[in-house]
Design a protein around this motif. Structure first.
Motif: not given
Lengths: 158, 89
Positions: A64-73
């Motif tokens: 059970k997981a939810l994506v909450v953010g995305l950061a750059a490389g």
């Protein structure tokens, strides 16, 4: 008289004692019932080529997981802004995220480089399993890079 | 006169042949195909064309505002990463 008092105290302590669930400590139960945050780093290996563009499909395979953010490389060419993604992927119920980025800079990463970090909120005891698929990786001219791969590295809890 | 015509005709034929070969060798301007599967490479292609500063095909004006610019790059990139609507999340 002293013995009677000792017996009463012993019986009370036995009567009110609650056995702990097998295999669990109170601390572990607290941790399992609450959400925790983790991060999954996504790497693309462009081998000897310069990585001009990539597109990755990420999926939560189990747990059970939810994506909450995305950061750059990590490379300056890919660190200016977060990758493109569909904000709908951050809504509950979504277990898939497609993200992509490109750079027209002269200096581009080569070899294995971290292209993004995905922040997730995890619930439950089971550790989620993730998968990633490299949809496309291209060099500075937009030509597909043969043999490019994607990999995940997880486990940084915050 | 006949010699002049012969030489003139030959020169015209040679010029036409050179022109045809040159057109054949020149790279075609990239065209955007919205019906095809869109990936980040489409946005990347437009970004590189914008940076190069050449003439860009009208098909890249995906937002239909009459200008081909960064907004079109962003629109194409967003289309590439969009989750399918109505399908499996």
């Amino acid at each position: 008289m002293r013995w009677i008092g000792f017996l009463i105290a012993l019986m009370c302590s036995l009567a009110f004692a609650q056995p702990a669930p097998r295999g669990e400590t109170p601390a572990a139960t607290t941790q399992a019932s609450g959400a925790r945050f983790t991060s999954v780093d996504v790497y693309v290996d462009a081998k000897a080529s310069a990585l001009g563009a990539y597109q990755v499909e990420f999926a939560i395979e189990s747990g059970k997981a939810l994506v909450v953010g995305l950061a750059a490389g990590e490379h300056p060419a890919l660190a200016k802004a977060p990758p493109y993604y569909d904000p709908a992927a951050l809504l509950p119920g979504h277990e898939r995220l497609i993200f992509a980025a490109f750079s027209t800079d002269a200096s581009l990463p080569r070899g294995r480089t971290r292209v993004a970090s995905i922040q997730l909120m995890v619930e439950g005891e089971a550790a989620p399993q993730y998968a990633a698929k490299l949809v496309v990786a291209a060099d500075e001219a937009g030509k597909a890079i043969a043999g490019a791969t994607v990999s995940l590295s997880q486990g940084v809890q915050r | 006169m006949r010699v002049l015509l012969r030489w003139g005709g030959g020169a015209a034929a040679a010029a036409a042949a050179i022109l045809l070969v040159a057109l054949r060798l020149m790279p075609d301007r990239p065209v955007f195909h919205p019906q095809a599967r869109v990936t980040i490479l489409d946005a990347f292609s437009l970004a590189r064309q914008l940076k190069a500063g050449g003439k860009i095909d009208k098909s890249w004006d995906v937002n239909g505002d009459g200008a081909i610019d960064q907004a079109d790059v962003d629109a194409i990139a967003q289309r590439a990463v969009a989750l399918p609507k109505g399908g499996t999340p």
